[in-house]
Motif scaffolding. Structure first.
Motif, PDB file in Angstrom:
ATOM      1  N   ILE A  49      22.602 -54.307   9.762  1.00 22.45           N
ATOM      2  CA  ILE A  49      22.831 -54.286  11.219  1.00 22.45           C
ATOM      3  C   ILE A  49      24.065 -55.126  11.543  1.00 22.45           C
ATOM      4  CG2 ILE A  49      21.879 -55.107  13.424  1.00 22.45           C
ATOM      5  CD1 ILE A  49      19.146 -54.111  12.388  1.00 22.45           C
ATOM      6  N   SER A 108      13.635 -59.850  10.502  1.00 25.99           N
ATOM      7  CA  SER A 108      12.767 -59.762   9.318  1.00 25.99           C
ATOM      8  C   SER A 108      13.529 -59.975   8.004  1.00 25.99           C
ATOM      9  CB  SER A 108      12.035 -58.421   9.293  1.00 25.99           C
ATOM     10  OG  SER A 108      12.965 -57.365   9.332  1.00 25.99           O
ATOM     11  N   LEU A 128      15.170 -41.411  13.864  1.00 24.02           N
ATOM     12  CA  LEU A 128      13.981 -41.021  13.088  1.00 24.02           C
ATOM     13  C   LEU A 128      14.374 -39.858  12.175  1.00 24.02           C
ATOM     14  CD1 LEU A 128      10.933 -41.381  12.517  1.00 24.02           C
ATOM     15  CD2 LEU A 128      10.514 -39.671  14.295  1.00 24.02           C
ATOM     16  N   GLN A 185       7.547 -43.752   7.912  1.00 21.18           N
ATOM     17  CA  GLN A 185       6.808 -44.537   6.932  1.00 21.18           C
ATOM     18  C   GLN A 185       6.847 -46.000   7.361  1.00 21.18           C
ATOM     19  OE1 GLN A 185       9.213 -43.155   3.719  1.00 21.18           O
ATOM     20  NE2 GLN A 185       8.611 -41.193   4.546  1.00 21.18           N
ATOM     21  N   LYS A 229       7.924 -48.398  15.494  1.00 16.76           N
ATOM     22  CA  LYS A 229       8.939 -47.962  16.467  1.00 16.76           C
ATOM     23  C   LYS A 229       8.453 -46.713  17.204  1.00 16.76           C
ATOM     24  CE  LYS A 229      12.896 -49.573  13.908  1.00 16.76           C
ATOM     25  NZ  LYS A 229      12.993 -50.895  14.525  1.00 16.76           N
TER      26      LYS A 229
END
Ligand code: ADP
Length: 267
Positions: free
Chosen positions: A12, A38, A196, A223, A229
């Motif tokens: 990111i 995370s 997605l 998954q 989300k």
């Protein structure tokens, strides 16, 4: 009003997200930013000799088992390094950002779940001492106070339990609860994937659009962490948010691109 959630996975580009947000903010668009952490939390936890423990529930959801020590490491990274890093970037770009966790002013409040059911070696076990929960209430008054005074709120888990204990909550679902509470026009869930994917990790399999009344049937494509989300998106549209967009935060102008319809648009 737009709620932007930027994840915490590898790849990111926070500089790109902040530069894009700052430019749009200076044009008069109003945002609240929610972030994760995370990837960095896992790295710091390993370095501190308390590696992360992920558990999978019988229904297939993966979450971080958060004992007290993990919660403290989580706070160091989310409320410290990640939150202040984003606030600093925005300040350098001329945006008066204020970074707060869900604990501060009870911005994110929910029920503390002390135990979790986890599948380990094919057996379902009950693990106690978990500091997790789900956001049920949002202190919109405080968020609106900041927005009304011209500040850009930068929010992060943990949340606070009704008893005043810090709890680890899913950032995507917290952002969804916030978007509903603020009656946001859109919720952007930005991560390190184009959106997605029908056949993860094949990026050519991007699902461009999902009808708002059928979000749950797309849970099958997601998954592990992507499931949260999709669940957050379902909660947001059910709560009246008109558009939820899963967008790519790895480069370019992630916020503008998502608002222009790049990624997976739920509407
Ligand atoms: P963040 O911390 O950035 O919010 P997560 O790691 O929680 O993001 O969730 C995004 C991850 O979900 C992606 O990096 C990818 O590995 C995974 N994933 C699983 N299934 C899918 C899918 N169908 N489409 C896209 N990503 C998926």
């Amino acid at each position: 009003m737009i709620v932007v959630k930027v994840g915490g996975s590898a790849g990111i580009d926070y500089d790109a997200v902040c530069a894009d947000l700052a430019a749009l903010w200076q044009q008069g668009q109003r945002f609240v930013l929610v972030h994760g952490g995370s990837g960095e939390t896992n790295r710091v936890a390993e370095a501190l000799g308390h590696p992360p423990r992920f558990v999978t529930s019988p229904s297939g959801y993966t979450s971080r088992f958060t004992d007290r020590e993990t919660l403290e490491i989580f706070e160091m990274v989310y409320c410290g390094k990640m939150n202040k890093g984003i606030v600093e970037r925005l300040q350098r770009l001329g945006v008066n950002a204020v970074g707060l966790s869900g604990l501060d002013g009870r911005i994110f409040e929910g029920k503390h779940k002390d135990s979790v059911r986890a599948v380990e070696n094919g057996k379902v076990k009950v693990l106690r001492g978990d500091h997790t929960g789900t956001v049920e209430r949002v202190n919109v008054e405080l968020v609106n106070l900041l927005l009304g005074a011209g500040y850009l709120p930068v929010l992060t888990p943990p949340a606070v339990s009704y008893e005043g204990i810090a709890i680890n909550v899913d950032g995507d679902r917290a952002a969804a609860a916030l978007a509903v509470a603020l009656s946001a026009d859109a919720l952007l869930l930005l991560s390190n994937v184009p959106g997605l994917l029908r056949a993860y990790p094949d990026e050519a399999s991007l699902i461009p659009a999902i009808p708002a009344n059928d979000v749950e049937s797309y849970l099958d494509f997601a998954q592990d962490r992507m499931k949260k989300k999709v669940l957050g998106a379902a909660e947001a549209v059910q709560g009246g948010v008109k558009r939820v967009i899963f967008g790519d935060a790895r480069a370019g102008q992630p916020v503008s691109a998502a608002l222009a319809g790049a990624g997976t648009v739920v509407s």
